[in-house]
Write an enzyme that holds these catalytic residues in place. Structure first.
Site, short mmCIF file in Angstrom:
data_model
loop_
_atom_site.label_atom_id
_atom_site.label_comp_id
_atom_site.label_asym_id
_atom_site.label_seq_id
_atom_site.Cartn_x
_atom_site.Cartn_y
_atom_site.Cartn_z
N GLU A 10 48.17 87.80 -21.23
CA GLU A 10 48.95 88.04 -20.02
C GLU A 10 48.80 86.86 -19.23
O GLU A 10 49.42 87.01 -17.89
CB GLU A 10 48.55 89.61 -19.74
N CYS B 173 40.77 91.86 -24.23
CA CYS B 173 39.38 91.64 -23.89
C CYS B 173 38.48 92.80 -23.48
O CYS B 173 37.98 93.52 -24.66
CB CYS B 173 39.29 90.83 -22.76
N HIS C 287 43.38 86.69 -23.55
CA HIS C 287 44.03 87.25 -22.46
C HIS C 287 45.82 86.71 -22.83
O HIS C 287 46.19 85.97 -21.88
CB HIS C 287 43.80 86.83 -21.19
N1 GLN Z 1 32.72 90.43 -20.42
C1 GLN Z 1 33.57 91.70 -20.22
C2 GLN Z 1 32.97 93.00 -20.70
O1 GLN Z 1 32.09 92.83 -21.77
C3 GLN Z 1 34.79 91.32 -20.64
C4 GLN Z 1 35.69 90.53 -19.96
C5 GLN Z 1 37.06 90.49 -19.77
O2 GLN Z 1 37.76 91.25 -19.91
N2 GLN Z 1 37.61 89.38 -19.68
O3 GLN Z 1 33.31 94.23 -20.47
#
Ligand code: GLN
Length: 193
Positions: free
Chosen positions: A174, A77, A172
């Site tokens: 995890e 992410c 994710h």
């Molecule tokens: N929206 C976050 C970003 O742009 C990432 C979200 C996440 O890691 N769950 O940094």
């Protein structure tokens, strides 16, 4: 073989827990010296701008780039955004992996969602779908030369990719019980050692 999890912010504890479930020693990484002796590093989800600010003030940007020349790095992410060469209007953070990502690509209406993904790389013969959790997730909007696409949403959007020793997932792994992507990363760690 010890794996580091970048612990400047975000959900690093979940990654450490997941690694402990598969008997892999994992340590929290905050300072450049913490990288010594690690076989690979996970950059967790969180918030990219916060991560950037903390990594700069802890003197971590260059040491992380150096680490990525030799060792396996996996970004989940926000971690995938941190790895990417191109993140849109802003300057990239590490800029190591030849992908372009769009932050918060699924908009406010679809802040978080879950979907079953086909990820053939996880096992050779028809693996069960991987249940993926997306939270304010980025999308990979361009995969450069040498980037292997590992997973797409039904509409074709790329949500997992690998290039040499770099792995990026927009979701994710995890947060769910399935440990297959952690194991895939461990294979990459072994290959880069
Ligand atoms: N929206 C976050 C970003 O742009 C990432 C979200 C996440 O890691 N769950 O940094």
């Amino acid at each position: 073989m010890t794996i580091g999890v970048l612990a400047l912010q975000g959900d690093f504890e979940e990654h450490i827990h997941k690694l402990s479930c598969i008997n892999v020693p994992a340590v929290e990484v905050r300072l450049p010296a913490d990288l010594a002796g690690l076989a690979g590093l996970i950059i967790p989800g969180g918030e990219t701008t916060t991560f950037r600010n903390l990594a700069e003030s802890f003197g971590m940007i260059e040491p992380l780039r150096e680490f990525g020349k030799r060792r396996a790095l996996w970004g989940t992410c926000a971690g995938a955004i941190v790895l990417a060469r191109d993140i849109g209007r802003e300057q990239s953070v590490l800029g190591l992996m030849d992908i372009s990502v769009e932050r918060n690509a699924f908009g406010r209406q679809l802040d978080s969602f879950e979907v079953d993904l086909e990820i053939p790389a996880l096992s050779p013969a028809q693996p069960p779908a991987f249940h993926a959790v997306f939270i304010r997730a980025p999308a990979i909007v361009r995969a450069g030369e040498g980037v292997e696409v590992l997973a797409r949403l039904p509409d074709g959007t790329i949500v997992a990719a690998r290039q040499k020793n770099f792995l990026a997932t927009c979701f994710h792994p995890e947060l769910t019980a399935d440990d297959r992507i952690h194991r895939l990363f461990l294979e990459m760690v072994k290959a880069s050692g």
